[in-house]
Write a protein that holds these residues in place. Structure first.
Motif: not given
Lengths: 111, 111
Positions: A99-106, B3-24
DNA sequence: CCATTATTTCAATAATCGTTGAAATATGGA
DNA sequence: TCCATATTTCAACGATTATTGAAATAATGG
């Protein structure tokens, strides 16, 4: 390459269709009119979608006479698939999702 | 797979971060709270993003005690990469030049 | 010049998106 | 039971999105 921007550019039915058509057409590209005719899209709507693809680095334009010719940028698409394969595909290697976020608020305030 | 639904789901910063974290995290997944802490996201915002991922077939949930555990659906992700490779990469290989793990070759590669 | 073709720009619109705060729900423990 | 923890639901809100119609721009040919 901005992966989110590229994903967002492809995350829309008409735009994905446009991009696929450009990919099929190859490096020489297609005139805006040809795409409009093939996909039955209004020319101004199409301009909007071309702009999105272009801003995401997924397409280029050049003028040829009266026509604007759009072509897919394969390099960006390859980079996107590379990113997804490396970061979002289980199997082998998954780069750390940082995560490229500066701080944890929560989190709890330490004593 | 949509495909469009999957692309849309990943096309958002926080959501992409979430998914990458889950993959990890792998098939065992992570609790919602762990993701919220790692990415500094409000729990209700996170629920919203989890829902999107789930609707796109990119994540699953299960309850374990008080916690909800989310996990990536690798099958969908692989299908998405497959779709992009087949439809958006001009027929030639989209795979990165540098594979992270040696793969068995089907034919001899010329020097 | 004028007319035609090809495309873009602009303003408006409804629809969807991401986030927040408050309240609700579910679980487990004392 | 009451209480704390974990997460979801709900109702807002401003921001962004995709589309439309009308007008503007650019290039070509007579």
């Amino acid at each position: 390459m901005d992966a989110v921007a590229a994903l967002a550019a492809l995350a829309q039915d008409n735009r994905l269709d446009v991009f696929r058509l450009l990919v099929q057409a190859g490096p020489e590209g297609l005139t805006a009119g040809a795409v409009a005719e093939a996909l039955d899209l209004a020319p101004n709507t199409l301009t909007f979608h071309f702009d999105r693809l272009r801003m995401a680095g997924l397409a280029t334009v050049r003028r040829e006479g009266r026509s604007m010719i759009y072509a897919a940028r394969f390099e960006t698409m390859n980079a996107l698939v590379g990113f997804l394969t490396e970061n979002c595909c289980g199997g082998v290697s998954c780069a750390p999702a940082k995560p490229s976020k500066p701080a944890r608020k929560r989190s709890k305030v330490p004593a």
